[in-house]
Design a protein around this motif. Structure first.
Motif, PDB file in Angstrom:
ATOM      1  N   GLN A  85       0.813  -1.219   0.000  1.00 28.70           N
ATOM      2  CA  GLN A  85       0.000   0.000   0.000  1.00 28.70           C
ATOM      3  C   GLN A  85       0.845   1.267   0.000  1.00 28.70           C
ATOM      4  N   ILE A  86       2.173   1.127   0.171  1.00 28.00           N
ATOM      5  CA  ILE A  86       3.044   2.305   0.186  1.00 28.00           C
ATOM      6  C   ILE A  86       3.072   2.920  -1.206  1.00 28.00           C
ATOM      7  N   THR A  87       2.695   4.205  -1.273  1.00 30.84           N
ATOM      8  CA  THR A  87       2.713   4.916  -2.559  1.00 30.84           C
ATOM      9  C   THR A  87       3.990   5.725  -2.742  1.00 30.84           C
ATOM     10  N   GLN A  88       4.587   6.139  -1.614  1.00 35.82           N
ATOM     11  CA  GLN A  88       5.875   6.816  -1.686  1.00 35.82           C
ATOM     12  C   GLN A  88       6.514   6.899  -0.307  1.00 35.82           C
ATOM     13  N   VAL A  89       7.839   6.956  -0.320  1.00 38.54           N
ATOM     14  CA  VAL A  89       8.596   7.205   0.908  1.00 38.54           C
ATOM     15  C   VAL A  89       8.747   8.714   1.011  1.00 38.54           C
ATOM     16  N   VAL A  90       8.337   9.275   2.132  1.00 34.45           N
ATOM     17  CA  VAL A  90       8.340  10.722   2.312  1.00 34.45           C
ATOM     18  C   VAL A  90       9.637  11.193   2.950  1.00 34.45           C
ATOM     19  N   LYS A  91      10.042  10.555   4.053  1.00 33.51           N
ATOM     20  CA  LYS A  91      11.204  11.026   4.803  1.00 33.51           C
ATOM     21  C   LYS A  91      11.886   9.868   5.500  1.00 33.51           C
ATOM     22  N   VAL A  92      13.197   9.984   5.600  1.00 37.01           N
ATOM     23  CA  VAL A  92      14.033   9.054   6.359  1.00 37.01           C
ATOM     24  C   VAL A  92      14.872   9.882   7.321  1.00 37.01           C
ATOM     25  N   VAL A  93      14.934   9.424   8.566  1.00 36.09           N
ATOM     26  CA  VAL A  93      15.831  10.031   9.546  1.00 36.09           C
ATOM     27  C   VAL A  93      16.752   8.927  10.041  1.00 36.09           C
ATOM     28  N   GLY A  94      18.048   9.151   9.891  1.00 29.40           N
ATOM     29  CA  GLY A  94      19.034   8.185  10.348  1.00 29.40           C
ATOM     30  C   GLY A  94      19.901   8.784  11.438  1.00 29.40           C
ATOM     31  N   PHE A  95      20.058   8.039  12.509  1.00 31.31           N
ATOM     32  CA  PHE A  95      20.917   8.437  13.627  1.00 31.31           C
ATOM     33  C   PHE A  95      22.126   7.513  13.629  1.00 31.31           C
TER      34      PHE A  95
END
Length: 154
Positions: A85-95
């Motif tokens: 159902q994922i239509t797009q990846v909006v944001k990624v935060v990597g620590f």
């Protein structure tokens, strides 16, 4: 091609959802967005690496661990709505738990970003932050959270 089909083509399986370490849920849907909690590089309940990047962990090893974090984040999404159902990846935060002087956080988080593009193609391109930190839970080298847009529930 669906996300599930693409994962299979890449030889990847979504792991079981990691159990929360404290008082939170692995993922939360708000409207058309799903926010994941920060995901550590856990597999079958075991942390796959420990230590600071640039000291005990190489940037290449940390990038591979960031890929595992993304698989865990996708599993969290899949626990409340199908990854298909994922239509797009909006944001990624990597620590990135960083040794003093280590400034390669963007390269480490590329492990997560590149896997999302491999799975979702153009819909996997996203906004991103790559943040160096002094410590992460369980002495993990990397932690990743994602925000995705999803279509209507099945």
């Amino acid at each position: 091609m669906s996300a599930s089909e693409r994962l299979a083509e890449l030889g990847l399986d979504l792991p079981e959802v990691a159990k929360p370490l404290a008082a939170y849920v692995p993922a939360k849907r708000v409207g058309d967005l799903v926010y994941t909690a920060g995901q550590l590089p856990l597999f079958e309940g075991r942390l796959l690496g420990e230590g600071k990047v640039g000291a005990e962990v190489t940037p290449t090893e940390a990038a591979a661990l960031a890929r595992q974090c993304v698989l865990n984040a996708l599993a969290a999404v899949d626990s409340i709505t199908s990854v298909d159902q994922i239509t797009q990846v909006v944001k990624v935060v990597g620590f990135v738990a960083s040794a003093p002087g280590f400034t390669g956080q963007p390269g480490v988080v590329n492990g997560a970003s590149e896997l999302l593009v491999d799975i979702f193609g153009d819909a996997g391109v996203h906004a991103r932050s790559a943040v160096g930190v002094s410590e992460l839970p369980l002495n993990a080298p990397v932690e990743v959270e994602i925000i995705v847009e999803v279509g209507p529930a099945l």
